[in-house]
Design a protein around this motif. Structure first.
Motif, PDB file in Angstrom:
ATOM      1  N   GLY A 127       1.190 -14.171  -3.780  1.00 51.27           N
ATOM      2  CA  GLY A 127       1.640 -14.690  -5.065  1.00 51.27           C
ATOM      3  C   GLY A 127       2.244 -13.573  -5.899  1.00 51.27           C
ATOM      4  O   GLY A 127       3.122 -12.864  -5.437  1.00 51.27           O
ATOM      5  N   ARG A 128       1.734 -13.399  -7.117  1.00 51.91           N
ATOM      6  CA  ARG A 128       2.237 -12.344  -8.011  1.00 51.91           C
ATOM      7  C   ARG A 128       1.405 -11.070  -7.922  1.00 51.91           C
ATOM      8  O   ARG A 128       1.523 -10.185  -8.758  1.00 51.91           O
ATOM      9  N   TRP A 129       0.570 -10.974  -6.897  1.00 51.41           N
ATOM     10  CA  TRP A 129      -0.283  -9.807  -6.698  1.00 51.41           C
ATOM     11  C   TRP A 129       0.257  -8.958  -5.555  1.00 51.41           C
ATOM     12  O   TRP A 129       0.742  -9.474  -4.556  1.00 51.41           O
ATOM     13  N   ILE A 130       0.148  -7.633  -5.734  1.00 55.27           N
ATOM     14  CA  ILE A 130       0.636  -6.682  -4.742  1.00 55.27           C
ATOM     15  C   ILE A 130      -0.560  -5.895  -4.214  1.00 55.27           C
ATOM     16  O   ILE A 130      -1.320  -5.316  -4.992  1.00 55.27           O
ATOM     17  N   HIS A 131      -0.704  -5.850  -2.884  1.00 57.18           N
ATOM     18  CA  HIS A 131      -1.746  -5.047  -2.249  1.00 57.18           C
ATOM     19  C   HIS A 131      -1.166  -3.649  -2.069  1.00 57.18           C
ATOM     20  O   HIS A 131      -0.128  -3.478  -1.426  1.00 57.18           O
ATOM     21  N   ILE A 132      -1.824  -2.655  -2.661  1.00 55.49           N
ATOM     22  CA  ILE A 132      -1.286  -1.298  -2.713  1.00 55.49           C
ATOM     23  C   ILE A 132      -2.291  -0.289  -2.158  1.00 55.49           C
ATOM     24  O   ILE A 132      -3.490  -0.548  -2.112  1.00 55.49           O
ATOM     25  N   VAL A 133      -1.754   0.872  -1.769  1.00 56.08           N
ATOM     26  CA  VAL A 133      -2.596   1.996  -1.371  1.00 56.08           C
ATOM     27  C   VAL A 133      -1.971   3.270  -1.933  1.00 56.08           C
ATOM     28  O   VAL A 133      -0.754   3.453  -1.901  1.00 56.08           O
ATOM     29  N   HIS A 134      -2.834   4.142  -2.451  1.00 60.14           N
ATOM     30  CA  HIS A 134      -2.387   5.435  -2.972  1.00 60.14           C
ATOM     31  C   HIS A 134      -2.355   6.443  -1.821  1.00 60.14           C
ATOM     32  O   HIS A 134      -2.984   6.235  -0.787  1.00 60.14           O
ATOM     33  N   ALA A 135      -1.669   7.528  -1.997  1.00 58.32           N
ATOM     34  CA  ALA A 135      -1.589   8.571  -0.969  1.00 58.32           C
ATOM     35  C   ALA A 135      -2.971   9.118  -0.608  1.00 58.32           C
ATOM     36  O   ALA A 135      -3.170   9.607   0.510  1.00 58.32           O
ATOM     37  N   ASP A 136      -3.942   9.022  -1.523  1.00 54.90           N
ATOM     38  CA  ASP A 136      -5.290   9.514  -1.230  1.00 54.90           C
ATOM     39  C   ASP A 136      -6.136   8.492  -0.471  1.00 54.90           C
ATOM     40  O   ASP A 136      -7.296   8.749  -0.152  1.00 54.90           O
ATOM     41  N   GLY A 137      -5.560   7.295  -0.215  1.00 51.49           N
ATOM     42  CA  GLY A 137      -6.268   6.278   0.551  1.00 51.49           C
ATOM     43  C   GLY A 137      -6.897   5.166  -0.255  1.00 51.49           C
ATOM     44  O   GLY A 137      -7.325   4.158   0.307  1.00 51.49           O
ATOM     45  N   ASP A 138      -6.994   5.327  -1.583  1.00 50.36           N
ATOM     46  CA  ASP A 138      -7.556   4.262  -2.427  1.00 50.36           C
ATOM     47  C   ASP A 138      -6.620   3.060  -2.407  1.00 50.36           C
ATOM     48  O   ASP A 138      -5.409   3.203  -2.600  1.00 50.36           O
ATOM     49  N   ASP A 139      -7.182   1.860  -2.181  1.00 50.11           N
ATOM     50  CA  ASP A 139      -6.352   0.675  -2.148  1.00 50.11           C
ATOM     51  C   ASP A 139      -6.952  -0.441  -2.988  1.00 50.11           C
ATOM     52  O   ASP A 139      -8.108  -0.366  -3.396  1.00 50.11           O
ATOM     53  N   GLY A 140      -6.148  -1.446  -3.244  1.00 55.07           N
ATOM     54  CA  GLY A 140      -6.584  -2.603  -4.009  1.00 55.07           C
ATOM     55  C   GLY A 140      -5.400  -3.468  -4.356  1.00 55.07           C
ATOM     56  O   GLY A 140      -4.313  -3.326  -3.792  1.00 55.07           O
TER      57      GLY A 140
END
Length: 148
Positions: A127-140
């Motif tokens: 939907g309008r949500w994006i699953h993301i990950v930072h270069a340090d591995g944190d995701d959400g």
């Protein structure tokens, strides 16, 4: 074709070429190294004006040899070595104190909070949500109204 129309088309074509690249023609790329230098011109001898981290998205508007001129989410422009970029889909946070959640829902737990200017790699969408990950591995998950 009417000679007058030929002239109009010719002048339109010339105007487009002479006006140079615009954001409409920009190629969206992202930084593929831990930290990259942004310079005032297309050469390693040019001054470093700031640095960006991995996954920072950029709109490349011009290429000159091995260098890319870009515009970022704030409208700032600079030069970066094209070899430091790739077509990984990335986003950057445009608001302060944004919640990154465990699930794509405002009722889901907050995994962490991020500030404006933090870049992420896109893992997917719902939907309008994006699953993301930072270069340090944190995701959400982050709402797409909070990113560029």
């Amino acid at each position: 074709m009417n000679p007058m129309f030929k002239r109009v088309y010719f002048f339109l074509a010339i105007s487009l070429v002479l006006s140079g690249p615009t954001a409409a023609w920009a190629e969206r790329l992202s930084v593929n190294v831990g930290v990259a230098n942004i310079r005032t011109g297309p050469d390693t001898k040019e001054t470093v004006i700031w640095q960006v981290e991995k996954y920072h998205p950029l709109n490349v508007t011009q290429r000159q040899g091995a260098w890319c001129l870009f515009e970022d989410f704030e409208g700032d422009r600079g030069w970066i070595a094209c070899s430091l970029l790739d077509d990984t889909r990335t986003v950057i946070v445009t608001k302060e104190k944004c919640n990154v959640r465990t699930e794509p829902d405002t009722n889901a737990d907050v995994r962490f909070t991020v500030d404006r200017g933090v870049p992420f790699k896109v893992l997917g969408e719902q939907g309008r949500w994006i699953h993301i990950v930072h270069a340090d591995g944190d995701d959400g998950w982050i709402h797409n109204s909070l990113i560029w």
